[in-house]
Design an enzyme around this catalytic site. Structure first.
Site, PDB file in Angstrom:
ATOM      1  N   GLU A 165      -9.239  14.656  86.639  1.00 20.38           N
ATOM      2  CA  GLU A 165      -9.168  13.517  85.722  1.00 20.38           C
ATOM      3  C   GLU A 165      -9.099  12.210  86.505  1.00 20.38           C
ATOM      4  OE1 GLU A 165      -5.704  12.602  82.822  1.00 20.38           O
ATOM      5  OE2 GLU A 165      -7.208  13.705  81.654  1.00 20.38           O
ATOM      6  N   LYS A 186       1.444  38.855  92.232  1.00 19.60           N
ATOM      7  CA  LYS A 186       0.788  38.738  93.544  1.00 19.60           C
ATOM      8  C   LYS A 186       1.321  39.801  94.498  1.00 19.60           C
ATOM      9  CE  LYS A 186      -0.397  33.810  93.580  1.00 19.60           C
ATOM     10  NZ  LYS A 186      -0.319  32.546  94.338  1.00 19.60           N
ATOM     11  N   THR A 188      -4.492  33.722  92.196  1.00 25.47           N
ATOM     12  CA  THR A 188      -4.138  32.345  91.882  1.00 25.47           C
ATOM     13  C   THR A 188      -3.456  32.246  90.526  1.00 25.47           C
ATOM     14  OG1 THR A 188      -5.038  30.124  91.517  1.00 25.47           O
ATOM     15  CG2 THR A 188      -6.456  31.961  90.945  1.00 25.47           C
ATOM     16  N   ASP A 199       0.547  29.160 100.857  1.00 23.13           N
ATOM     17  CA  ASP A 199       1.260  27.986 101.364  1.00 23.13           C
ATOM     18  C   ASP A 199       2.487  27.605 100.553  1.00 23.13           C
ATOM     19  OD1 ASP A 199      -0.178  27.023  99.098  1.00 23.13           O
ATOM     20  OD2 ASP A 199       0.084  25.000  99.843  1.00 23.13           O
ATOM     21  N   ASP A 231      -3.985  29.640  88.720  1.00 18.89           N
ATOM     22  CA  ASP A 231      -4.867  28.781  87.928  1.00 18.89           C
ATOM     23  C   ASP A 231      -5.568  29.564  86.831  1.00 18.89           C
ATOM     24  OD1 ASP A 231      -4.368  26.334  88.923  1.00 18.89           O
ATOM     25  OD2 ASP A 231      -6.076  26.245  90.272  1.00 18.89           O
ATOM     26  N   ASP A 252      -4.069  33.005  98.395  1.00 19.85           N
ATOM     27  CA  ASP A 252      -3.777  32.034  97.343  1.00 19.85           C
ATOM     28  C   ASP A 252      -4.951  31.048  97.306  1.00 19.85           C
ATOM     29  OD1 ASP A 252      -2.342  30.429  95.499  1.00 19.85           O
ATOM     30  OD2 ASP A 252      -1.706  29.145  97.142  1.00 19.85           O
ATOM     31  N   LYS A 253      -5.006  30.238  96.250  1.00 24.40           N
ATOM     32  CA  LYS A 253      -6.089  29.268  96.148  1.00 24.40           C
ATOM     33  C   LYS A 253      -5.616  27.858  96.480  1.00 24.40           C
ATOM     34  CE  LYS A 253      -7.311  27.324  92.328  1.00 24.40           C
ATOM     35  NZ  LYS A 253      -7.318  25.883  92.716  1.00 24.40           N
ATOM     36  N   ASN A 300       5.443  30.352  95.635  1.00 24.27           N
ATOM     37  CA  ASN A 300       4.912  31.408  94.775  1.00 24.27           C
ATOM     38  C   ASN A 300       4.138  32.462  95.566  1.00 24.27           C
ATOM     39  OD1 ASN A 300       2.913  29.377  95.291  1.00 24.27           O
ATOM     40  ND2 ASN A 300       1.639  30.254  93.703  1.00 24.27           N
TER      41      ASN A 300
END
Length: 1229
Positions: free
Chosen positions: A573, A865, A758, A885, A760, A424-425, A888
């Protein structure tokens, strides 16, 4: 939150993009048609008791990740134990021991089996109990629920029911899947972090229906009722279909009103929601898979060896039974002293039946070929190995106080055989913290700090140059090897020299300023107001204002520091706002229509608060890849301020706005090479008339009702975001967890392949790929994605064909590549992956992926995944390791051969489902390269030795029976045989499995290529297994026949008597004890006092037992009464034989290892010799050369990046040498 209610009065919808301002849902579209299969769920809001009766009896909110429960433990655990072939054999032997044909007492067969199986079941119960305890920590979390009459109280998660109204407060996890009713904000929005579900770090905005907004305090729920009809439980995280029936009206529901279990409430004081799905019906648990029963490859291969030994056992038992039948039929009638047995156990008239009975006797007698103590010894060794893993101080995280934990010990040796890591990322590789580190303004690069990737690469470059190839032209000198960085990356050299530059890093700063979270920028040219003296100061001012104004964050006054903290949708941001504050442009307040910024005057340092009126905000989406805000400054001028992906911004620049394009693009490439996330910043000055005309069109499109509304808004936004002027770019470091680049580099040197899975978006994943050195400049990226146009206009079949074509073309490109140093990276998004994982395409996808140096899968769901992990595991046949972690990641953790959970701050779901847990990703290096390497070799050598010693012992029984007319007589006393595996040879082999080290942990880390001995299975392949079996066969022949030859007719006592069966048997057994214990001493490379004590103590224990056993009454000791004291001890022949036979047994092995070390040494043999003769200290240059050879050739990691740089440097130098003769001078500046 002290200021939560004040801040909540801001209607957040006015701060957001056009997508947020839309007509009420009941006007825009009608209710969903909820009917048919899959849409049968009915939820009565605020009436949980109605769901306790059928047909609405829904599952409880209790969750479990355990393998067993109270009812299933006994049957399932027994099944697990008797999946082992040897246990099945010993169960049959134990049953047969109750019959008259057994050569041993039943207790001697039943008790060892009961002990072994019971101990293994107890271990399983203990490990599953730990999972249960962690499950209960989640189940017993408290949630605030409505108990009636507008009163709320806390109750455990496990008691929450469908229909309950739940109040969730800021920074709490949602206890179940909720229908969102209202929040602390007047317009009913809330922020949700879904990192545990999909890995996304940016916050999601959820919006309640307008009809439920009045339900914003406890008292409003006194008389609240409603009905939800919706879809049944399913694993789709991003879809939801349902209707709310309230006050005789029906309102459609969509995913924006659903709050999923294990996501977290952020930036919102509180929300109210109704429970829709509980426990295992929730979407996150629907994505989970049942806890699998995992067995290591070595254990599965061990079953095959058991089959071979069982075949050998049956074969010699058949020979024995045939021999007995022949003897019974032909010779027994002449034996007057042995009358026929009434039970036909030996009856000449029923010789065939007697032979059958003897077959059963032989199967039990020769059972010592199959070691029953092997399993219990392995279980004990693995538990002790797990204890060492748990206690390893180098894998202890001091910050959180979390040690590594082996949650199951069944897979220790698998850690040393991993081929592919799937990671995972977010939360695994990164710590979800962004640091503003560099920027480019008006064509000038600012920022002297180095990213973690640059520092790591510089160290590796310094090491490589320090131990450079003798043929490398020129000599490098360096001032500080930890701060050397290759400065010249241009395609050609300067006129005189190639420079290596000292760089300033945070680690090298002696007097550091206080650490500011989100800001790691150092450059006095634009700090402390010095920017006003720079060229293009007006553009620098505008750059800072874009950082301070172009966002959607909310400021919160920090009472402790007096400054402002920012709650933003994404960490980057927030990093921009912190950077703007540090540059002197502090964003301090936001109203319904304005943003206020405190600007520090560069010369007088006076603080001036400026107001920027927000006219429009065009929000960032994954499709637009940019964000813009239209503001009016205090002078009445209108500006469009824009930030976004460089490829998008550059396409929208005007001709006059491209002045700094070339320089900015160069800086962006350098930032990308350093693993930084980049955005381009641009602006546009608007005339009043131009803006007014556009604004009218935009407002008309926002308030329209129709299917093309979003398309029109997109076009209007695109129209406005044209003819921009480029100001510069930002470079933010997505803060990796400590040691991640070094860990990935070390694992790559160890020969492991690396995949990132990931949730993302692709751009974020690519940036992390650069940061981790999974991607680098010069690596060819293969991007496979679903074509949106095809999806909209044509069938799925055409889209599938398009993706297959992309895969095919990419495969051909990889296949035709002839450059051995060429590296490919495969990047694929979730939509394309859904097609690539289908049965007719997954083989093509896997072939392409395994030929690429790194693979990154973006926007993948938890289910995908798990499917990717299964594809790699089954398609390659190699051992896979998954690490994550969050919730998901549970699917892939359970699907992989080994699952690693990271015990981070965001929940413990991954840990609860894992086989091993660690606190930081960097500990994976030591877990695999050190503990994995050791555990694999220990277990492999231990099993081979076990089979060796049992073959050496068991075959002597067969030989003796052949000498005694296949009578079933054992040459050894029953107590000898019982103690052989349990006491006399078990402890040395346990010490081998627990303490053996071919090399130290430091050497394992220095020589990562040693790890490949595991994936190549060099210590447990069939060649080695058969070799050990052959060694056992040879030893059995030597032990038996040398003893028989010596004692056959040789005078044994001083009176001239020959040895009887007891003396011969005891002498043979003494020879076996010496031979097998000397053999294990030869196997060991690493001795401590514990090994010496256990190995030689076992030999001493045999003599002590023999002496004490001889003192027992002849009623119990039989022919062995005082055998050592009176028979064997005084006989020199006994001592001479027990010296000669073990030496003869071990000579071939000693010759083999001597020849191998001299002429064909393995890697660890060479290192052992270097260490033994201390060459690593006496000849440092030789040691460094060996270190440089000690890594597998890899195309990922910063070592690969350094190798590529050195290759380019050599090539340029060679070209320089070929064109000129003068010596090139190299120096450090």
């Amino acid at each position: 939150m002290a200021h939560g209610r004040v801040r909540a009065k801001v209607r957040r919808s006015s701060l957001y993009t056009f997508g947020c301002v839309r007509p009420p849902r009941d006007e825009a579209e009608g209710p969903h048609q909820i009917q048919g299969p899959g849409y049968s769920r009915i939820v009565y809001c605020n009436q949980p008791r109605l769901h306790q009766r059928k047909p609405l009896k829904y599952s409880y909110n209790y969750i479990s990740t355990t393998k067993y429960n109270v009812i299933t433990f006994i049957p399932k655990a027994i099944f697990e134990q008797f999946r082992r072939v040897a246990n099945v054999y010993f169960l049959l032997a134990a049953i047969l021991s109750l019959t008259p044909v057994t050569p041993f007492l039943p207790v001697s067969m039943i008790s060892p089996l009961a002990f072994v199986v019971g101990l293994s079941m107890a271990k399983e119960a203990m490990e599953d109990w730990r999972r249960f305890v962690q499950d209960m920590k989640v189940n017993l979390r408290k949630a605030i629920t409505h108990k009636g009459n507008g009163e709320f109280s806390c109750k455990p998660w496990l008691k929450i029911q469908v229909g309950d109204v739940v109040k969730v407060e800021k920074d709490q996890f949602f206890p179940a899947d909720l229908f969102f009713l209202s929040s602390s904000y007047e317009d009913g929005i809330c922020y949700v972090e879904t990192m545990n579900l999909d890995g996304e770090t940016n916050l999601k905005v959820k919006r309640a229906l307008e009809v439920t907004l009045p339900l914003n305090d406890d008292d409003s729920f006194k008389n609240f009722t409603g009905t939800i009809r919706c879809e049944d439980p399913n694993p789709n995280l991003y879809t939801f279909v349902g209707n709310l029936e309230l006050n005789n009206q029906v309102y459609p529901l969509d995913p924006s009103q659903i709050l999923l279990r294990d996501s977290k409430l952020r930036n919102t004081s509180y929300v109210y929601g109704v429970v829709i799905f509980t426990g295992h019906d929730s979407k996150v648990m629907q994505n989970a898979t049942k806890s699998p029963s995992k067995r290591s490859r070595i254990e599965k291969q061990m079953d095959k060896i058991i089959y071979i030994l069982f075949t050998l056992l049956v074969f010699i038992s058949v020979i024995s039974s045939i021999g007995f039948a022949v003897k019974t039929k032909d010779q027994m009638p002449d034996w007057w002293y042995l009358p026929p047995d009434d039970g036909h156990l030996y009856d000449p008239s029923h010789a065939n039946l007697s032979g059958f009975y003897h077959l059963i006797t032989a199967l039990i007698l020769y059972g010592y070929l199959i070691p029953i103590s092997l399993y219990v010894s392995i279980e004990l060794v693995k538990v002790l190995q797990a204890k060492f893993i748990n206690k390893d101080i180098h894998m202890y995280d001091e910050e959180t106080g979390t040690p590594a934990q082996a949650r199951t010990s069944n897979l220790n040796e698998e850690l040393g055989q991993v081929d592919t890591i799937l990671s995972d990322k977010t939360g695994t590789l990164t710590c979800n913290q962004m640091d503003f580190i560099k920027c480019s303004i008006a064509g000038t690069a600012y920022g002297l700090s180095a990213s973690e990737v640059e520092v790591a690469a510089a160290k590796q470059m310094a090491m490589d140059l320090d131990g450079q190839d003798p043929e490398f032209p020129g000599n490098f000198s360096r001032r500080n090897s930890t701060e050397v960085l290759l400065k010249n990356k241009r395609p050609s050299f300067g006129p005189s020299e190639i420079e290596l530059e000292n760089i300033s890093t945070p680690m090298g700063v002696k007097h550091q300023k206080p650490v500011i979270k989100g800001f790691n920028f150092e450059d006095n040219r634009i700090m402390n107001g010095n920017w006003s003296r720079e060229p293009f100061a007006d553009l620098i001012l505008l750059f800072f204002r874009i950082l301070a104004v172009c966002h959607t964050a909310i400021p919160e006054l920090n009472d402790e520091t007096g400054g402002y903290d920012y709650e933003a949708e994404s960490p980057d941001e927030r990093a921009f706002l912190v950077a703007a504050r540090e540059f002197g442009f502090e964003y301090c307040k936001r109203s319904q229509t304005s943003i206020y910024v405190r600007e520090c005057h560069p010369s007088s340092r006076e603080i001036v608060e400026r107001e920027f009126k927000i006219l429009n905000l065009l929000d960032f989406t994954s499709k637009r890849k940019r964000m813009s805000v239209i503001v009016r400054d205090e002078n009445g001028k209108i500006f469009l301020l824009c930030k976004g992906a460089d490829s998008i911004i550059f396409d929208r620049l005007s001709k006059s706005g491209r002045i700094f394009e070339e320089a900015t693009m160069k800086h962006l490439n350098e930032y990308g090479e350093a693993g930084l996330r980049t955005l381009a910043l641009a602006y546009k000055k608007l005339e009043e008339a131009e803006y007014t005309a556009w604004s009218e069109e935009f407002l008309k499109a926002k308030t329209s009702i129709g299917g093309d509304r979003e398309l029109i808004l997109d076009k209007l936004s695109d129209m406005m975001e044209r003819d921009l002027f480029l100001i510069g770019a930002t470079a933010v470091e997505d803060k990796l967890q400590k040691g991640v680049p070094q860990c990935i580099d070390k694992l790559a040197q160890a020969g492991l392949k690396f995949w990132v899975l990931t949730g993302d978006k692709m751009e974020t994943a690519i940036n992390i790929g650069y940061a981790c050195s999974l991607l680098r400049q010069g690596m060819r990226q293969i991007c496979i994605s679903a074509n949106i146009d095809i999806m909209a206009q044509d069938s799925k079949k055409l889209l599938k064909e398009n993706i297959l074509m992309q895969i095919t073309v990419a495969s051909q490109m990889v296949k035709l590549e002839k450059d051995p140093h060429a590296a490919f990276a495969l990047i694929i998004d979730g939509k394309a992956l859904a097609y690539a994982l289908e049965n007719d395409m997954k083989t093509h996808f896997l072939k392409l992926a395994v030929n690429c140096a790194s693979v990154i899968c973006c926007r993948v769901s938890p289910k995908q995944k798990a499917l990717v992990t299964r594809l790699v595991k089954e398609g390659t046949g190699k051992i896979t390791l998954a690490i994550g972690d969050g919730a998901n990641d549970v699917g892939m953790i359970q699907e992989a051969d080994i699952g690693i959970g990271i015990s981070g701050v965001e929940g413990m779901q991954a840990v609860m489902a894992s086989d091993f847990s660690i606190a930081q990703f960097r500990f994976l290096e030591r877990l695999l390269v050190v503990h994995g390497h050791w555990c694999y070799k220990r277990i492999a050598q231990m099993i081979c030795y076990f089979f060796y010693k049992n073959i050496a012992f068991g075959l002597t029984l067969f030989y003796f029976e052949a000498f005694t007319g296949f009578s079933g007589q054992s040459v050894y006393d029953d107590w000898y045989m019982l103690l052989f595996n349990v006491v006399l040879t078990s402890w040395p082999v346990i010490s081998l499995g627990v303490f053996e080290q071919d090399v130290s942990s430091e050497v394992c880390l220095q020589f990562p290529a040693l790890y490949q001995q595991g994936p190549k299975n060099l210590f447990f392949d069939w060649y080695r297994i058969i070799g050990w079996m052959g060694n056992g066969l040879y030893s059995s022949l030597v032990i038996f026949f040398v003893n028989i030859i010596i004692f056959y007719d040789q005078a044994f006592r001083s009176e001239g008597q020959t040895a009887d069966m007891a003396a011969v048997g005891t002498t043979m057994f003494t020879c076996i004890i010496w031979a097998v214990n000397c053999q294990i001493a030869l196997i060991m490379s690493h001795f401590t006092w514990i090994q010496h004590f256990l190995v030689w103590g076992s030999v001493v224990t045999w003599y002590i037992f023999l002496f004490l056993y001889g003192l027992i009454s002849p009623v119990y000791s039989g022919n062995d009464f005082k055998i050592l004291e009176e028979a064997l001890g005084p006989a020199p022949l006994y001592w001479l034989t027990t010296l000669l036979v073990p030496v003869a047994c071990n000579l071939p092995y000693l010759a083999h290892i001597s020849f191998q070390r001299a002429f064909n040494p393995m890697d660890h043999h060479v290192i052992q010799e270097i260490k033994y003769y201390k060459k690593d200290k006496e000849d440092r240059s030789m040691w460094r050369r060996e270190l440089s050879k000690a890594r597998q050739e890899t195309k990922i990691g910063f070592s690969a990046r350094v190798d590529a740089s050195i290759r380019q440097l050599k090539l340029r130098l060679q070209r320089r040498y070929s064109s000129s003769t003068p010596r090139i001078s190299m120096s450090l500046t």
